[in-house]
Design an enzyme around this catalytic site. Structure first.
Site, short mmCIF file in Angstrom:
data_model
loop_
_atom_site.label_atom_id
_atom_site.label_comp_id
_atom_site.label_asym_id
_atom_site.label_seq_id
_atom_site.Cartn_x
_atom_site.Cartn_y
_atom_site.Cartn_z
N HIS A 1 11.79 2.50 14.48
CA HIS A 1 11.85 2.68 13.02
C HIS A 1 12.83 3.81 12.68
CE1 HIS A 1 10.31 3.53 8.95
NE2 HIS A 1 9.85 2.29 8.98
N GLU B 1 -1.97 5.25 3.11
CA GLU B 1 -2.10 3.88 2.61
C GLU B 1 -3.53 3.51 2.21
OE1 GLU B 1 -0.41 4.74 5.32
OE2 GLU B 1 1.64 4.02 5.08
N GLU C 1 -1.77 -8.76 -1.89
CA GLU C 1 -2.37 -8.20 -0.67
C GLU C 1 -3.38 -7.11 -1.05
OE1 GLU C 1 -0.07 -7.85 3.27
OE2 GLU C 1 -0.67 -5.79 2.85
N ASP D 1 0.79 -1.23 0.00
CA ASP D 1 0.00 0.00 0.00
C ASP D 1 0.82 1.28 0.00
OD1 ASP D 1 1.12 0.00 2.48
OD2 ASP D 1 -0.67 -0.67 3.52
N HIS E 1 5.23 3.18 14.25
CA HIS E 1 5.90 4.11 13.34
C HIS E 1 4.97 4.78 12.33
CE1 HIS E 1 5.49 0.67 10.65
NE2 HIS E 1 5.67 1.51 9.65
N ARG F 1 2.79 7.03 10.05
CA ARG F 1 2.86 8.46 9.77
C ARG F 1 1.79 9.24 10.54
NH1 ARG F 1 4.87 10.93 4.78
NH2 ARG F 1 5.49 8.89 4.08
N1 UDP Z 1 10.21 -6.07 11.17
C1 UDP Z 1 11.56 -6.32 11.18
N2 UDP Z 1 12.35 -5.66 12.09
C2 UDP Z 1 11.86 -4.74 12.96
C3 UDP Z 1 10.46 -4.47 12.93
C4 UDP Z 1 9.66 -5.15 12.02
O1 UDP Z 1 12.06 -7.16 10.41
O2 UDP Z 1 12.63 -4.17 13.75
C5 UDP Z 1 9.37 -6.78 10.18
C6 UDP Z 1 8.17 -7.48 10.74
O3 UDP Z 1 8.43 -8.83 10.98
C7 UDP Z 1 7.11 -7.31 9.65
C8 UDP Z 1 7.55 -6.08 8.90
O4 UDP Z 1 8.87 -5.79 9.29
O5 UDP Z 1 7.13 -8.39 8.74
C9 UDP Z 1 6.64 -4.93 9.25
O6 UDP Z 1 7.15 -3.79 8.72
P1 UDP Z 1 6.58 -2.35 9.03
O7 UDP Z 1 6.09 -2.32 10.45
O8 UDP Z 1 7.64 -1.41 8.63
O9 UDP Z 1 5.43 -2.14 7.99
P2 UDP Z 1 3.92 -2.56 7.80
O10 UDP Z 1 3.78 -4.04 7.99
O11 UDP Z 1 3.10 -1.76 8.76
O12 UDP Z 1 3.66 -2.16 6.39
#
Ligand code: UDP
Length: 370
Positions: free
Chosen positions: A241, A137, A123, A101, A209, A211
């Site tokens: 983050h 998003e 997704e 997204d 994290h 926005r």
């Molecule tokens: N993740 C990671 N290290 C971290 C925090 C999260 O590898 O320190 C992984 C987590 O397992 C998940 C993904 O990053 O699969 C989530 O990413 P993020 O929170 O950035 O984005 P979102 O899922 O909200 O798009």
């Protein structure tokens, strides 16, 4: 088609979650002789992306390196549109595929539409129902609903969202979420004891994290964590983050607090190890809401709304928002009431069975053979 009669697929990967969720698909498609696959790394978050691609042994064929300090959405999107158009002209793919997204995924869809190149969205169909949450998003997803030709929805609910918006039934496939496939692949490669509690403490893993949380929302989350850390039996792990605004605010509010460990972002393998070691996960992340239930870890969702209602309905996640008192109350409930904890931990994961990749490959084989 390539000169060898193969269908050319271009996979666009810009961020860490995209790398995680598309890595299984990259490997599966590379094994298929009918396809010529190219991976384009757009790298909005260079450091997080590279580490993840390396873990999954995914090599990019093209690299746009779009990251800039403090980039605004309009700047990133306009640069991405111009660069993506050039890539499409040069590569002449038969299909472009992207996940998620972000604005760069939405722009990839738009660039494909302008060049009349089919675009497949992994997704697809997630909706919070609120244009501003998550921002931007939710709007990116709605636009992708119009732009994509093939929609790989992780759940029935996501598919229904697309059909309700007028997407043709023949364009929508329920596949499950590839995040579970990635997790299954990664689990044997994780050093499971890395974060294991040594002194009987209850571990709580936190990520925040988004926005739209920066400012008042994140302040509420941090106040909730400070209250929770007043319990002497907890240890809070918080990988922060790299977004400078998030880092600044979290460090200002939580640095040097007893029982709160602020960390740099963890590698994917370490993050899984940290989830495994935790009693409880508090997060505003999408991917984490999907992964934690597979590891039987209850999730408190630090948002006002979620586009992942399936986890809430299944009982593996609870929407607690960003109010400090509510965060404390719900976390205490889970830490202190064993039956409530067990019910959440054992709720089934609605996001997939680890076979989403196989389903997507099969659909692509049949669509591109036509
Ligand atoms: N993740 C990671 N290290 C971290 C925090 C999260 O590898 O320190 C992984 C987590 O397992 C998940 C993904 O990053 O699969 C989530 O990413 P993020 O929170 O950035 O984005 P979102 O899922 O909200 O798009």
């Amino acid at each position: 088609m390539s000169s060898k009669g193969k269908s050319r697929i271009l996979i666009v990967i810009g961020t860490r979650p995209e790398a995680i969720k598309l890595a299984p698909l990259v490997h599966a498609l590379r094994r298929k002789p009918a396809f010529e696959l190219r991976v384009l790394a757009t790298a909005q978050h260079r450091e997080l992306l590279d580490d993840c691609l390396e873990f999954f042994s995914v090599r990019s064929d093209l690299d746009l390196d779009l990251q800039r300090e403090d980039q605004e959405l309009a700047d990133l999107s306009s640069r991405m549109l111009r660069v993506m158009d050039g890539v499409l002209l040069e590569q002449q793919p038969d299909l472009v595929l992207a996940q998620g997204d972000t604005s760069s995924v939405m722009i990839s869809g738009l660039a494909c539409h302008y060049r009349q190149i089919p675009f497949a969205h992994v997704e697809a169909g997630l909706r919070s129902g609120d244009r501003e949450h998550p921002f931007p998003e939710e709007m990116n997803r709605r636009m992708l609903g119009c732009l994509a030709d093939l929609h790989f929805a992780p759940t029935e609910r996501a598919a229904e969202n697309l059909l309700r918006e007028g997407v043709g039934e023949e364009q929508v496939y329920v596949t499950g979420n590839t995040v579970i496939d990635a997790l299954h692949w990664a689990l044997p490669r994780v050093s499971k004891d890395k974060y294991a509690a040594t002194n009987g403490q209850r571990k709580i893993l936190v990520t925040a994290h988004r926005r739209e949380s920066i400012g008042a929302g994140l302040a509420g989350i941090c106040a909730g964590l400070r209250n929770l850390a007043a319990r002497e039996d907890v240890e809070i792990l918080f990988p922060v983050h790299p977004n400078p605004k998030v880092r600044q605010q979290v460090h200002d509010l939580l640095e040097h607090q007893p029982r709160i460990r602020l960390m740099n972002p963890l590698s994917y393998a370490d993050f899984i190890a940290a989830m495994l070691a935790s009693d409880l996960v508090l997060s505003d992340s999408g991917g984490v809401q999907e992964e934690a239930p597979s590891l039987n870890k209850p999730v408190l969702v630090l948002r006002e709304r979620t586009e992942r209602q399936e986890g809430i309905d299944a009982g593996c996640a609870r929407l607690v928002g960003r109010d400090p008192a509510e965060i404390l109350k719900q976390a205490n409930l889970l830490l202190d009431e064993a039956p409530i904890y067990a019910e959440m931990a054992e709720a089934p994961n609605p996001y997939g069975d680890g076979r989403a990749t196989d389903r997507i490959v099969e659909i692509l084989e049949s669509c591109l053979a036509d």
